[in-house]
Design a protein around this motif. Structure first.
Motif, PDB file in Angstrom:
ATOM      1  N   GLU A 154     -12.439   5.152  -9.958  1.00  0.00           N
ATOM      2  CA  GLU A 154     -13.403   6.124 -10.465  1.00  0.00           C
ATOM      3  C   GLU A 154     -12.682   7.329 -11.068  1.00  0.00           C
ATOM      4  O   GLU A 154     -13.096   7.877 -12.090  1.00  0.00           O
ATOM      5  CB  GLU A 154     -14.333   6.592  -9.334  1.00  0.00           C
ATOM      6  CG  GLU A 154     -15.262   5.526  -8.806  1.00  0.00           C
ATOM      7  CD  GLU A 154     -16.264   5.050  -9.841  1.00  0.00           C
ATOM      8  OE1 GLU A 154     -16.680   5.862 -10.676  1.00  0.00           O
ATOM      9  OE2 GLU A 154     -16.610   3.853  -9.828  1.00  0.00           O
ATOM     10  N   VAL A 172     -11.931   4.659  -5.310  1.00  0.00           N
ATOM     11  CA  VAL A 172     -11.953   6.060  -5.748  1.00  0.00           C
ATOM     12  C   VAL A 172     -10.880   6.292  -6.819  1.00  0.00           C
ATOM     13  O   VAL A 172     -11.087   7.050  -7.761  1.00  0.00           O
ATOM     14  CB  VAL A 172     -11.754   7.004  -4.542  1.00  0.00           C
ATOM     15  CG1 VAL A 172     -11.654   8.451  -4.995  1.00  0.00           C
ATOM     16  CG2 VAL A 172     -12.909   6.844  -3.566  1.00  0.00           C
ATOM     17  N   ASP A 201     -11.576   2.251   0.809  1.00  0.00           N
ATOM     18  CA  ASP A 201     -12.114   2.511  -0.530  1.00  0.00           C
ATOM     19  C   ASP A 201     -11.194   3.358  -1.400  1.00  0.00           C
ATOM     20  O   ASP A 201     -11.620   3.861  -2.446  1.00  0.00           O
ATOM     21  CB  ASP A 201     -13.475   3.206  -0.412  1.00  0.00           C
ATOM     22  CG  ASP A 201     -14.476   2.342   0.341  1.00  0.00           C
ATOM     23  OD1 ASP A 201     -14.334   1.104   0.285  1.00  0.00           O
ATOM     24  OD2 ASP A 201     -15.375   2.909   0.981  1.00  0.00           O
ATOM     25  N   HIS A 259     -17.556  10.266  -3.339  1.00  0.00           N
ATOM     26  CA  HIS A 259     -17.544   9.020  -2.582  1.00  0.00           C
ATOM     27  C   HIS A 259     -17.937   9.282  -1.133  1.00  0.00           C
ATOM     28  O   HIS A 259     -18.710   8.527  -0.536  1.00  0.00           O
ATOM     29  CB  HIS A 259     -16.151   8.396  -2.631  1.00  0.00           C
ATOM     30  CG  HIS A 259     -16.049   7.131  -1.845  1.00  0.00           C
ATOM     31  ND1 HIS A 259     -16.421   5.915  -2.351  1.00  0.00           N
ATOM     32  CD2 HIS A 259     -15.654   6.897  -0.569  1.00  0.00           C
ATOM     33  CE1 HIS A 259     -16.257   4.987  -1.422  1.00  0.00           C
ATOM     34  NE2 HIS A 259     -15.781   5.560  -0.339  1.00  0.00           N
TER      35      HIS A 259
END
Lengths: 471, 179
Positions: free
Chosen positions: B47, B44, B40, B80
């Protein structure tokens, strides 16, 4: 541990191949040994460089996609209350060209969306093509509902209804991912196979009506109302069960499936019109404090909030749980505040956001709305915490959000029928929601409603106090 | 929500976009260091970019963009991590994240990449092919092992050695060519 073993373990970790026990040993070593950390960071740099050179070589243009609609959603949430964000586009910040590129093709609509008039929803699109218009959903659409209820109608006949708070992605016309929240699904035979993924479950419809709930940090649940579903534990693929009408299960601590008593009534099966109840200065923006980049003017010592400011529309009181400080006030994220560093970003994602900071300073507001029978009230508040700081009296008191009646704070509080209080996180914001239901003859019927925010004996931040009612 | 935002100055906007793009790999490396092995990292990073974009007017051009961005990235990693706790194997604890985050990334990513490129050139064809198999999307060590008639475990050991050698080579190159 030899240097070679250390490097080997770090590389296994970066490859996702390190066993849990070895990872714990490595973590302990990294915590205590600066040299090990230097080795770690050096290998991370190599790994990142290789990923940059090879993995990203084919996708460098797409590495930094910022969905603009989500920015719009974050910045205008309160402005668009009661309506959906229609605008959606993607901004690609290219590592090569630095220019914004709008992809040309609009993906196919798979569903339409409608919401209650009080809904606070951000609708974003994270796919490759041009963003869909209006209240249409496509593969890649993401819905974040923070207030109200929404209904999605898929072209294949499947329907879903979700209540706030809910975070849901549309994967395809036959699959959605429920990131968090509760949703009810009605799937006709022609859409058989419709799939709902949560963090811990994969729920496949076999022609039915069912509800799925997913809680961040908690267990996931599936409840069958009619027909049959197949449920698989995502972390234990062999753990698979067929559930029939009147059956339910949840995930256990390790993600395994555990049968539970069904509770279908927790799922809304239609969107019920709700009405927002006015709360004066609900987001603490009315008393505009200087936004000059400096600390607030009314400060003492190292304080960086407007200590003497009681927010307009609210009244200060002491709930008795810690009363040595009684400090609190408005903080603007536009200013140079230590607290801003601790708690950024705020829920609004707005560079000029104001929030209310409280260390044992409690607030209440008596509303013009009267308590009604046979009603459901939903109170939701953004709460920020700096948990590292103990309360002034040393007690670990918790913040609270309350709905009561009458004009005397702390008295005639209603008992919540359901709460969704995500665990507070140090330096972060969470949204707390409490639901209150009244029967046919509530004792305080006709009394004015009262909202209370209490910080306990710790520091707490509050923002976006929302109350709604449905009957 | 505060007052309505003022319009973006196109020049400042361009400068800011350049800062964001120039530091993408450094920010990514910082995120990777806090959540190693996670698939991920890209999410991130996205984001983080989102927040960086939202807060662009709070950044004062001329100050340390990377330090500022890494602070935001750290929040996003922890956010996260909290969301994913029940979903995937736990990444680092808050304590270790805080310790690692104390060392903000240095603005030397381009030098590292250049050194890495030079070191990759020194690899044998077989070694480079193995690196490509590991890092190119759609390829896997297992299929490469089948092709070569060896085991995946054996290739992983070889891959470790190549990357350790690359690390030493990069360190030597950087020390020979200080900034």
């Amino acid at each position: 541990m030899s240097q070679n073993d250390l490097e080997s373990r770090i590389l296994d970790l970066l490859d996702g191949n390190l066993a849990a026990g070895e990872a714990a040993e490595l973590e302990a070593l990294l915590l205590r040994d600066e040299g090990a950390r230097e080795t770690y960071l050096a290998l991370v740099a190599i790994h990142n460089g290789l990923e940059s050179r090879f993995t990203a070589a084919s996708t460098v243009q797409q590495m930094s996609i910022i969905p603009i609609d989500r920015l719009v959603a974050a910045q205008q949430r309160r402005v668009i209350r009661g309506s959906l964000i229609a605008a959606a586009a993607i901004l690609v910040i290219s590592a090569v060209s630095m220019w914004m590129i709008l992809a040309p093709k609009t993906p196919a609509t798979v569903a339409t969306l409608r919401t209650t008039s009080d809904a606070l929803v951000s609708l974003s699109y994270e796919g490759d093509g041009e963003a869909p218009e209006g209240n249409t959903l496509v593969a890649g659409s993401r819905l974040r509902l923070t207030h109200g209820t929404m209904e999605g109608s898929f072209k294949n006949g499947a329907r879903l209804v979700a209540e706030a708070p809910c975070d849901l992605r549309v994967i395809s016309d036959k699959e959605v991912s429920l990131e968090s929240g509760r949703a009810w699904f009605l799937v006709p035979p022609e859409a058989k196979g419709f799939t709902v993924d949560t963090r811990q479950l994969t729920v496949v419809d076999l022609g039915t009506e069912f509800g799925v709930a997913s809680a961040i940090g908690g267990s996931d649940e599936a409840h069958v109302i009619k027909g049959t579903i197949e449920v698989t534990a995502r972390h234990h693929p062999a753990d698979k069960k067929l559930l029939k009408k009147g059956e339910a299960l949840r995930t256990g601590p390790d993600g395994q499936l555990i049968g539970i008593k069904p509770n279908p009534s927790q799922f809304e099966t239609k969107i019920t019109e709700t009405r927002a109840i006015g709360i004066a200065n609900h987001s603490f923006e009315e008393d505009v404090i200087p936004r000059d980049g400096k600390r607030a003017t009314k400060t003492t010592g190292n304080d960086d909030y407007n200590k003497d400011l009681v927010p307009s529309g609210w009244t200060r009181f002491d709930d008795g749980e810690g009363d040595k400080s009684l400090a609190g006030g408005i903080i603007s994220t536009a200013n140079d505040s230590f607290f801003n560093q601790v708690l950024a970003p705020t829920p609004d994602g707005d560079p000029n956001d104001q929030t209310f900071y409280s260390a044992e300073r409690d607030l209440f507001q008596v509303l013009s709305e009267k308590l009604q029978p046979n009603s459901t009230y939903v109170l939701s508040v953004d709460i920020g915490d700096w948990l590292k700081v103990q309360g002034y009296d040393g007690a670990p008191g918790n913040p609270g959000i309350h709905l009561g009646t009458g004009g005397r704070p702390g008295e005639a509080l209603l008992t919540a029928s359901a709460t969704d209080f995500p665990t507070r996180i140090d330096g972060r914001w969470v949204r707390w929601t409490a639901t209150y239901q009244t029967g046919p003859k509530p004792k305080a019927a006709g009394q004015p409603l009262r909202v209370e925010l209490t910080s306990g004996s710790r520091m707490a931040w509050f923002d976006n106090v929302c109350l709604s009612v449905r009957r | 929500m505060g007052p309505k935002e003022q319009g973006d100055d196109p020049r400042l906007l361009q400068d800011y976009v350049k800062l964001m793009t120039d530091h993408q790999w450094a920010i990514r490396g910082f995120i990777l260091s806090l959540m190693p092995g996670s698939p991920d990292v890209g999410d991130v990073l996205q984001e983080t970019n989102l927040i960086l974009w939202q807060k662009r007017k709070q950044f004062e051009l001329g100050t340390n963009f990377l330090a500022w961005a890494s602070r935001i990235a750290r929040y996003e990693v922890m956010h996260h991590r909290d969301r994913a706790k029940k979903h995937i194997a736990l990444p680092f604890t808050d304590e270790l994240i805080n310790v690692l985050a104390q060392k903000a990334p240095e603005n030397s990513q381009q030098r590292i990449l250049s050194a890495l490129d030079a070191c990759l050139e020194k690899l044998s064809e077989k070694q480079r092919e193995l690196i490509e198999q590991r890092y190119t999307p759609g390829k896997s060590l297992e299929s490469h092992a089948n092709t070569l008639g060896t085991s995946g475990g054996s290739l992983r050991v070889t891959l470790h050695r190549i990357r350790q050698a690359l690390k030493r080579c990069v360190e030597e190159t950087l020390s020979e060519n200080p900034a």
